[in-house]
Design a protein around this motif. Structure first.
Motif, PDB file in Angstrom:
ATOM      1  N   VAL A 133      25.035 -38.733  11.932  1.00 10.07           N
ATOM      2  CA  VAL A 133      23.576 -38.547  11.619  1.00 10.07           C
ATOM      3  C   VAL A 133      23.591 -37.655  12.987  1.00 10.07           C
ATOM      4  O   VAL A 133      24.071 -37.690  13.917  1.00 10.07           O
ATOM      5  N   ILE A 134      22.155 -36.948  13.140  1.00  6.05           N
ATOM      6  CA  ILE A 134      21.977 -36.137  14.248  1.00  6.05           C
ATOM      7  C   ILE A 134      20.439 -36.385  14.279  1.00  6.05           C
ATOM      8  O   ILE A 134      19.491 -36.664  13.280  1.00  6.05           O
ATOM      9  N   ALA A 135      19.759 -36.245  15.737  1.00  9.46           N
ATOM     10  CA  ALA A 135      18.583 -36.232  15.789  1.00  9.46           C
ATOM     11  C   ALA A 135      18.122 -34.778  16.101  1.00  9.46           C
ATOM     12  O   ALA A 135      18.316 -34.072  16.689  1.00  9.46           O
ATOM     13  N   LEU A 136      16.879 -34.457  15.327  1.00 11.51           N
ATOM     14  CA  LEU A 136      16.267 -33.401  15.325  1.00 11.51           C
ATOM     15  C   LEU A 136      14.930 -33.628  15.798  1.00 11.51           C
ATOM     16  O   LEU A 136      14.106 -34.560  15.497  1.00 11.51           O
ATOM     17  N   ASN A 137      14.528 -32.686  16.888  1.00 14.07           N
ATOM     18  CA  ASN A 137      13.139 -32.765  17.253  1.00 14.07           C
ATOM     19  C   ASN A 137      12.102 -32.056  16.372  1.00 14.07           C
ATOM     20  O   ASN A 137      12.482 -31.343  15.554  1.00 14.07           O
ATOM     21  N   TYR A 138      10.748 -32.014  16.885  1.00 14.66           N
ATOM     22  CA  TYR A 138       9.993 -31.468  16.027  1.00 14.66           C
ATOM     23  C   TYR A 138      10.067 -29.952  16.041  1.00 14.66           C
ATOM     24  O   TYR A 138       9.848 -29.265  15.098  1.00 14.66           O
ATOM     25  N   GLY A 139      10.231 -29.387  17.118  1.00 16.06           N
ATOM     26  CA  GLY A 139      10.555 -27.848  17.314  1.00 16.06           C
ATOM     27  C   GLY A 139      11.774 -27.506  16.306  1.00 16.06           C
ATOM     28  O   GLY A 139      11.630 -26.373  15.775  1.00 16.06           O
ATOM     29  N   SER A 140      12.766 -28.103  16.107  1.00 14.17           N
ATOM     30  CA  SER A 140      13.949 -27.946  15.031  1.00 14.17           C
ATOM     31  C   SER A 140      13.256 -28.064  13.745  1.00 14.17           C
ATOM     32  O   SER A 140      13.609 -26.916  13.097  1.00 14.17           O
ATOM     33  N   ARG A 141      12.469 -29.069  13.646  1.00 13.12           N
ATOM     34  CA  ARG A 141      11.999 -29.032  11.967  1.00 13.12           C
ATOM     35  C   ARG A 141      11.116 -27.782  11.835  1.00 13.12           C
ATOM     36  O   ARG A 141      11.153 -27.207  10.577  1.00 13.12           O
ATOM     37  N   CYS A 142      10.283 -27.271  12.961  1.00  9.59           N
ATOM     38  CA  CYS A 142       9.610 -26.067  12.538  1.00  9.59           C
ATOM     39  C   CYS A 142      10.517 -24.994  12.244  1.00  9.59           C
ATOM     40  O   CYS A 142      10.051 -24.269  11.469  1.00  9.59           O
ATOM     41  N   HIS A 143      11.665 -24.896  12.870  1.00 14.23           N
ATOM     42  CA  HIS A 143      12.443 -23.708  12.575  1.00 14.23           C
ATOM     43  C   HIS A 143      13.105 -23.822  11.137  1.00 14.23           C
ATOM     44  O   HIS A 143      13.105 -23.125  10.643  1.00 14.23           O
TER      45      HIS A 143
ATOM     46  N   VAL B 248      27.585 -20.185  20.461  1.00 16.37           N
ATOM     47  CA  VAL B 248      26.257 -20.901  19.852  1.00 16.37           C
ATOM     48  C   VAL B 248      26.866 -22.140  19.512  1.00 16.37           C
ATOM     49  O   VAL B 248      27.712 -22.563  19.287  1.00 16.37           O
ATOM     50  N   GLY B 249      25.807 -22.962  19.726  1.00 18.28           N
ATOM     51  CA  GLY B 249      25.961 -24.714  19.478  1.00 18.28           C
ATOM     52  C   GLY B 249      27.009 -25.234  20.347  1.00 18.28           C
ATOM     53  O   GLY B 249      27.183 -24.877  21.628  1.00 18.28           O
ATOM     54  N   ASN B 250      27.798 -26.125  19.946  1.00 13.78           N
ATOM     55  CA  ASN B 250      28.737 -26.787  20.916  1.00 13.78           C
ATOM     56  C   ASN B 250      30.065 -25.947  21.525  1.00 13.78           C
ATOM     57  O   ASN B 250      30.417 -26.347  22.388  1.00 13.78           O
ATOM     58  N   ALA B 251      30.015 -25.035  20.725  1.00 16.75           N
ATOM     59  CA  ALA B 251      31.110 -23.901  21.374  1.00 16.75           C
ATOM     60  C   ALA B 251      30.593 -23.609  22.696  1.00 16.75           C
ATOM     61  O   ALA B 251      31.378 -23.007  23.663  1.00 16.75           O
ATOM     62  N   ALA B 252      29.278 -23.318  22.854  1.00 20.05           N
ATOM     63  CA  ALA B 252      28.631 -22.918  24.155  1.00 20.05           C
ATOM     64  C   ALA B 252      28.469 -24.130  25.030  1.00 20.05           C
ATOM     65  O   ALA B 252      28.487 -23.885  26.265  1.00 20.05           O
ATOM     66  N   HIS B 253      27.988 -25.014  24.544  1.00 17.12           N
ATOM     67  CA  HIS B 253      27.559 -26.357  25.543  1.00 17.12           C
ATOM     68  C   HIS B 253      27.753 -27.730  24.813  1.00 17.12           C
ATOM     69  O   HIS B 253      27.277 -27.581  23.648  1.00 17.12           O
TER      70      HIS B 253
ATOM     71  N   MET C  42      21.948 -30.803  19.069  1.00 10.82           N
ATOM     72  CA  MET C  42      21.718 -29.993  17.903  1.00 10.82           C
ATOM     73  C   MET C  42      20.398 -29.097  18.030  1.00 10.82           C
ATOM     74  O   MET C  42      20.389 -27.947  17.633  1.00 10.82           O
ATOM     75  N   ASN C  43      19.726 -29.691  18.618  1.00  8.07           N
ATOM     76  CA  ASN C  43      18.232 -29.009  19.092  1.00  8.07           C
ATOM     77  C   ASN C  43      18.844 -27.633  19.791  1.00  8.07           C
ATOM     78  O   ASN C  43      18.105 -26.785  19.728  1.00  8.07           O
ATOM     79  N   LEU C  44      19.504 -27.901  20.892  1.00  9.80           N
ATOM     80  CA  LEU C  44      19.867 -26.789  21.848  1.00  9.80           C
ATOM     81  C   LEU C  44      20.562 -25.555  21.013  1.00  9.80           C
ATOM     82  O   LEU C  44      20.436 -24.549  21.329  1.00  9.80           O
ATOM     83  N   GLY C  45      21.376 -26.121  19.999  1.00 13.80           N
ATOM     84  CA  GLY C  45      21.990 -25.190  19.091  1.00 13.80           C
ATOM     85  C   GLY C  45      21.075 -24.387  18.382  1.00 13.80           C
ATOM     86  O   GLY C  45      21.301 -23.142  18.265  1.00 13.80           O
ATOM     87  N   PHE C  46      20.265 -24.754  17.827  1.00 19.38           N
ATOM     88  CA  PHE C  46      19.360 -24.293  17.110  1.00 19.38           C
ATOM     89  C   PHE C  46      18.510 -23.246  17.872  1.00 19.38           C
ATOM     90  O   PHE C  46      18.128 -22.123  17.341  1.00 19.38           O
TER      91      PHE C  46
ATOM     92  N   GLU D 175      21.399 -14.193  29.096  1.00 23.08           N
ATOM     93  CA  GLU D 175      20.228 -14.370  29.843  1.00 23.08           C
ATOM     94  C   GLU D 175      19.228 -15.103  29.304  1.00 23.08           C
ATOM     95  O   GLU D 175      18.573 -16.079  29.852  1.00 23.08           O
ATOM     96  N   LYS D 176      18.853 -14.979  28.006  1.00 24.79           N
ATOM     97  CA  LYS D 176      17.781 -15.872  27.292  1.00 24.79           C
ATOM     98  C   LYS D 176      18.508 -17.314  27.326  1.00 24.79           C
ATOM     99  O   LYS D 176      17.436 -18.403  27.303  1.00 24.79           O
ATOM    100  N   ARG D 177      19.694 -17.763  27.263  1.00 26.64           N
ATOM    101  CA  ARG D 177      20.053 -19.107  26.866  1.00 26.64           C
ATOM    102  C   ARG D 177      20.204 -19.747  28.197  1.00 26.64           C
ATOM    103  O   ARG D 177      20.415 -21.025  28.326  1.00 26.64           O
ATOM    104  N   ARG D 178      20.506 -19.074  29.381  1.00 32.99           N
ATOM    105  CA  ARG D 178      21.038 -19.692  30.579  1.00 32.99           C
ATOM    106  C   ARG D 178      20.148 -20.965  30.872  1.00 32.99           C
ATOM    107  O   ARG D 178      20.462 -21.989  31.322  1.00 32.99           O
ATOM    108  N   ALA D 179      18.904 -20.414  31.273  1.00 35.34           N
ATOM    109  CA  ALA D 179      17.909 -21.351  31.785  1.00 35.34           C
ATOM    110  C   ALA D 179      17.789 -22.744  31.159  1.00 35.34           C
ATOM    111  O   ALA D 179      17.716 -23.914  31.577  1.00 35.34           O
ATOM    112  N   ASP D 180      17.666 -22.451  29.948  1.00 37.79           N
ATOM    113  CA  ASP D 180      17.383 -23.641  28.867  1.00 37.79           C
ATOM    114  C   ASP D 180      18.626 -24.526  28.654  1.00 37.79           C
ATOM    115  O   ASP D 180      18.164 -25.888  29.066  1.00 37.79           O
ATOM    116  N   VAL D 181      19.641 -24.008  28.693  1.00 39.65           N
ATOM    117  CA  VAL D 181      20.842 -24.862  28.614  1.00 39.65           C
ATOM    118  C   VAL D 181      21.378 -25.379  29.797  1.00 39.65           C
ATOM    119  O   VAL D 181      21.312 -26.821  30.061  1.00 39.65           O
TER     120      VAL D 181
END
Length: 410
Positions: free
Chosen positions: A49-59, A296-301, A311-315, A345-351
């Motif tokens: 199983v994976i945990a998805l947050n509401y933000g990922s559900r919207c995506h 992207v995804g676990n290949a990056a982090h 998974m939410n970070l990957g999405f 640049e877009k991803r650095r701060a969030d990760v």
């Protein structure tokens, strides 16, 4: 254009790679996905199983797959209870408290079987223009000024592809990242995540429980059938013992680890599935992109599962990369350096923010310094009285703090 010439080739047919392929197909890119294994959607025991947050559900809803996923059964997380076994104080997060910044949010997150998530994605792929190479591996690739040339191996035969952009979506031990010479920073936690599914007297009531312990957190995540999926971080020797115990002995150990407060809420644990384990580690790519290559995804982090954000970070990687590729400049050459640097640049701060949050939680509750346990208890007890801090935690848990208001409209 030749049959094996593509705009973008994605290596890795997991949820992140397939989501990216679907998004890029809608932008009229010619896309290929290379997946080492034949897709399978069957359930396992314990469930993966994976945990998805509401933000990922919207995506996923905007992508057109959420209804099919939800119709097969997901565990809703309307409440999250955070506490420490044997300590005072706890934090209660409730989806209703987030209506001020996400008016349509009825759940903070969801627990989904991986196969049930992948199946509708692959059904969409089958009706799209994306070309899928299943059971294929990348033997080598060469980056040129104009693109990437790849050699695939499948059923003993070689196939050559060309693309302007190569995306590595092939997991923690990414072959593409390694072949591209992109290093990692991070460490092995010397901990294993033990997973199982358990049933309890009182069910889950749409509530996830995060029980912190000195040796690592123990999470109870609600499944669709009123059971919990557990993720228990344990030292290697402890994890080995837990895996070899009888079900009865394991249930007793699990109840002790959860603590009286959690057991009072969920009731006694009645049964358990078989158990499995995997090593826990932190690994973050030193570069999220190079000319012609993006990760992207676990290949990056790959981060600690303490907050269920992997998974939410990957999405969100997918969203950022698609934003960079949605335009005339990118369509002229999606792998050009300015596009790749913009994505990184877009991803650095969030990760780094998510990794920092999970690390701080892990270290704070693992500290044995005298007095720190008392301070943790006081912090948990007083946090609900600090609405600004509670709101930030709620936004982090639900994933709405990292996406634009327009993407919350579902």
């Amino acid at each position: 254009m030749k049959d094996n010439d593509f705009d973008i080739v994605i290596v890795g047919g997991g949820a992140v790679g397939i989501t990216l392929a679907l998004e890029l197909d809608r932008l009229d890119y010619r896309v290929a996905v290379i997946e080492r294994f034949q897709p399978t959607f069957s359930s396992s025991s314990p469930e993966r199983v994976i945990a998805l947050n509401y933000g990922s559900r919207c995506h996923l809803e905007r992508l057109g797959v959420w209804d099919a996923v939800a119709s097969q059964g997901v565990g809703d997380i309307r409440h999250i209870v955070v506490g420490e076994s044997g300590n005072v104080g706890r934090v209660d997060l409730d989806a209703a408290d987030g209506l001020g910044f996400a008016p349509n949010m009825q759940e903070l997150g969801y627990v989904v079987e991986m196969g049930l998530l992948l199946q509708p994605m692959y059904e969409l792929i089958a009706s799209s223009s994306v070309e899928l190479f299943s059971g294929a591996t990348v033997q080598q690739f060469v980056v040129t000024d104009n693109g990437v040339e790849l050699e695939l191996q499948s059923a003993g035969q070689s196939t050559h592809l060309k693309a302007a952009l190569l995306v590595g979506a092939d997991g923690t031990h990414s072959q593409i990242r390694q072949m591209a010479g992109i290093g990692l920073f991070g460490w092995d936690y010397n901990r294993f995540g033990l997973v199982a599914s358990v049933s309890c007297e009182k069910g889950h009531n749409d509530t996830a429980h995060e029980c912190f312990r000195r040796s690592g957190p123990l999470a109870f995540l609600p499944l669709a059938d009123d059971r919990f999926s557990i993720v228990w971080a344990a030292a290697p020797a402890e994890a080995s013992q837990l895996l070899s115990m009888s079900d009865e002995t394991f249930i007793s150990a699990l109840q002790r680890a959860a603590g009286d407060t959690t057991i009072d809420q969920i009731g006694n644990i009645l049964s358990t599935s078989p158990r499995a384990s995997y090593p826990l580690e932190l690994s973050i790519a030193k570069q999220y992109a190079k000319p012609r290559i993006a990760l992207v995804g676990n290949a990056a982090h790959t981060i600690h599962p303490v907050a269920g954000q992997g998974m939410n970070l990957g999405f969100r990687d997918v969203v950022s990369l698609v934003e960079m590729l949605d335009g005339e400049l990118a369509h002229s050459d999606p792998g050009q350096p300015i596009i790749m640097q913009g994505y990184a640049e877009k991803r650095r701060a969030d990760v780094m923010a998510v990794a920092g949050f999970t690390e701080s939680m892990s270290h704070l509750f693992g500290s044995e310094v005298p007095g720190v346990k008392w301070l943790r208890g006081m912090g948990l007890e007083k946090l609900p009285l600090a609405p600004t801090l509670s709101g930030l935690l709620l936004k982090q848990a639900s994933g709405v703090g990292q996406i634009t208001p327009q993407r919350l409209e579902v």
